[in-house]
Design a protein around this motif. Structure first.
Motif, PDB file in Angstrom:
ATOM      1  N   ARG A  18     -43.287 -25.991  40.293  1.00 35.40           N
ATOM      2  CA  ARG A  18     -42.938 -26.781  41.479  1.00 35.40           C
ATOM      3  C   ARG A  18     -44.047 -27.794  41.777  1.00 35.40           C
ATOM      4  O   ARG A  18     -43.785 -28.948  42.122  1.00 35.40           O
ATOM      5  CB  ARG A  18     -42.743 -25.848  42.690  1.00 35.40           C
ATOM      6  N   ALA A  19     -45.295 -27.353  41.619  1.00 40.43           N
ATOM      7  CA  ALA A  19     -46.443 -28.225  41.898  1.00 40.43           C
ATOM      8  C   ALA A  19     -46.486 -29.407  40.941  1.00 40.43           C
ATOM      9  O   ALA A  19     -46.937 -30.495  41.303  1.00 40.43           O
ATOM     10  CB  ALA A  19     -47.742 -27.425  41.806  1.00 40.43           C
ATOM     11  N   LEU A  20     -46.024 -29.198  39.710  1.00 37.15           N
ATOM     12  CA  LEU A  20     -46.079 -30.256  38.700  1.00 37.15           C
ATOM     13  C   LEU A  20     -44.823 -31.119  38.666  1.00 37.15           C
ATOM     14  O   LEU A  20     -44.884 -32.315  38.460  1.00 37.15           O
ATOM     15  CB  LEU A  20     -46.289 -29.638  37.310  1.00 37.15           C
ATOM     16  N   LYS A  21     -43.674 -30.483  38.861  1.00 34.54           N
ATOM     17  CA  LYS A  21     -42.417 -31.188  38.640  1.00 34.54           C
ATOM     18  C   LYS A  21     -41.647 -31.514  39.911  1.00 34.54           C
ATOM     19  O   LYS A  21     -40.589 -32.121  39.858  1.00 34.54           O
ATOM     20  CB  LYS A  21     -41.518 -30.377  37.689  1.00 34.54           C
ATOM     21  N   GLY A  22     -42.159 -31.086  41.055  1.00 39.87           N
ATOM     22  CA  GLY A  22     -41.471 -31.399  42.307  1.00 39.87           C
ATOM     23  C   GLY A  22     -41.695 -32.859  42.673  1.00 39.87           C
ATOM     24  O   GLY A  22     -42.179 -33.643  41.871  1.00 39.87           O
TER      25      GLY A  22
ATOM     26  N   GLU B 156     -51.450 -30.861  44.134  1.00 37.07           N
ATOM     27  CA  GLU B 156     -52.733 -30.547  43.482  1.00 37.07           C
ATOM     28  C   GLU B 156     -53.360 -29.275  44.042  1.00 37.07           C
ATOM     29  O   GLU B 156     -53.958 -28.493  43.307  1.00 37.07           O
ATOM     30  CB  GLU B 156     -53.725 -31.710  43.652  1.00 37.07           C
ATOM     31  N   GLY B 157     -53.215 -29.079  45.350  1.00 41.79           N
ATOM     32  CA  GLY B 157     -53.797 -27.891  45.993  1.00 41.79           C
ATOM     33  C   GLY B 157     -53.290 -26.600  45.381  1.00 41.79           C
ATOM     34  O   GLY B 157     -54.042 -25.644  45.177  1.00 41.79           O
ATOM     35  N   CYS B 158     -52.007 -26.558  45.078  1.00 36.68           N
ATOM     36  CA  CYS B 158     -51.396 -25.371  44.478  1.00 36.68           C
ATOM     37  C   CYS B 158     -51.937 -25.133  43.068  1.00 36.68           C
ATOM     38  O   CYS B 158     -52.274 -24.006  42.700  1.00 36.68           O
ATOM     39  CB  CYS B 158     -49.876 -25.542  44.452  1.00 36.68           C
ATOM     40  N   LEU B 159     -52.035 -26.196  42.274  1.00 34.35           N
ATOM     41  CA  LEU B 159     -52.559 -26.081  40.909  1.00 34.35           C
ATOM     42  C   LEU B 159     -53.982 -25.521  40.924  1.00 34.35           C
ATOM     43  O   LEU B 159     -54.326 -24.607  40.179  1.00 34.35           O
ATOM     44  CB  LEU B 159     -52.572 -27.456  40.221  1.00 34.35           C
TER      45      LEU B 159
ATOM     46  N   ASP C  40     -47.705 -29.956  30.584  1.00 28.84           N
ATOM     47  CA  ASP C  40     -47.236 -30.445  31.885  1.00 28.84           C
ATOM     48  C   ASP C  40     -48.398 -30.894  32.771  1.00 28.84           C
ATOM     49  O   ASP C  40     -48.277 -31.872  33.514  1.00 28.84           O
ATOM     50  CB  ASP C  40     -46.379 -29.380  32.583  1.00 28.84           C
ATOM     51  N   ILE C  41     -49.520 -30.191  32.682  1.00 29.23           N
ATOM     52  CA  ILE C  41     -50.708 -30.605  33.444  1.00 29.23           C
ATOM     53  C   ILE C  41     -51.187 -31.972  32.940  1.00 29.23           C
ATOM     54  O   ILE C  41     -51.477 -32.871  33.723  1.00 29.23           O
ATOM     55  CB  ILE C  41     -51.852 -29.563  33.308  1.00 29.23           C
TER      56      ILE C  41
END
Length: 304
Positions: free
Chosen positions: A84-88, A93-96, A126-127
């Motif tokens: 979700r953090a990458l593809k939303g 960034e905080g979540c990653l 993905d990152i």
């Protein structure tokens, strides 16, 4: 504990007119994560329906997110959050940073395996496609789950690392971020705690102060998170919770993720640190910040 009893009770709470949210909260928060997985399977075999689908159709909003989070196995929950953090919409960034800086090597390996199985692409790919520059390199480093997890402290190396960090930052014009990354993301915890002590003597300031003055933005946040997690993980999460609730509006995704993912790991310690750091209980903070069933379920996860 009887998985069948709990499955039937959940079905009863959702069947017919209206939903008994209190019953759902009561049942799911008294079980642990593996018991909830047993209930999930039993629900399907005895009732012939998917429990998560049923919950989603009966509940909504943040309350639904907490309940579905509780029903998700620990590793998969991290996987879904990272995705979700990458593809939303936009990158979270905080979540990653939070997940990659705080999980053990074994946890990161499991996350990588499950991420690939679930989405067909690797977490690292993905990152790389979603972040940039030095921040990307720190996340990629953390996502390899390759930190030394021993406890040996090499005194000479600790002196050298501290000097190296000093020369990469405070001492020179401009910052050699690679040095910070390679030391902070690979050495073991005991060694780094020693490095931070030596650094304070050499630089006459704490490593966190240097990171704040030398870096900015996501890179600064990531390296600070690494240092904070090494020093005191529950205090790191207490700060995440505090920041998610203080000020105007609530950062619900962070609040939910920390409450769900830490509820069975170190919530007691997080509560203790929260009280010590902010002079108020986590319980009272949640109470003042959330409402309805969402508040009820978070307070149950908080305990006390």
């Amino acid at each position: 504990f009887s998985a069948e009893q709990e499955a039937q009770a959940l079905r009863k709470a959702m069947k017919g007119f209206g939903t008994d949210e209190d019953a759902i909260i009561e049942i799911l928060t008294k079980l642990n994560v593996s018991q909830r997985q047993q209930v999930l399977i039993t629900y399907k075999s005895t009732i012939g329906r998917d429990l998560i689908d049923d919950l989603k159709s009966e509940l909504s909003g943040n309350f639904e997110k907490v309940i579905v989070g509780l029903m998700t196995p620990t590793t998969m929950y991290d996987v879904h959050e990272l995705r979700r953090a990458l593809k939303g919409a936009g990158t979270d960034e905080g979540c990653l940073i939070e997940i990659l800086a705080s999980r053990s090597n074994a946890e990161i390996q499991h996350i990588n395996e499950n991420y690939k199985l679930q989405y067909g692409s690797t977490l690292e790919d993905d990152i790389v496609s979603d972040t940039s520059s030095m921040f990307r390199r720190v996340l990629v480093s953390l996502a390899t789950g390759n930190r030394d997890e021993g406890t040996f402290v090499d005194e000479a190396l600790a002196q050298q690392d501290a000097q190296c960090l000093y020369e990469a930052g405070e001492k020179k014009w401009g910052t050699d971020e690679v040095q910070f990354m390679s030391i902070l993301c690979t050495r073991n915890r005991c060694h780094l705690l020693r490095v931070f002590d030596v650094y304070r003597v050499i630089a006459n300031k704490d490593i966190t102060e240097s990171i704040k003055s030398e870096m900015s933005g996501d890179l600064e946040d990531a390296l600070l998170a690494v240092v904070k997690c090494l020093r005191n993980k529950p205090a790191y999460f207490a700060e995440r919770l505090y920041k998610s609730m203080k000020g105007l509006g609530t950062d619900d995704s962070t609040l939910i993720r920390v409450m769900v993912s830490r509820s069975e790991i170190d919530m007691l310690y997080i509560r203790r640190e929260f009280q010590a750091m902010y002079g108020k209980s986590l319980h009272s903070f949640i109470k003042g910040d959330c409402s309805g069933d969402y508040r009820k379920v978070l307070l149950r996860l908080c305990g006390g």
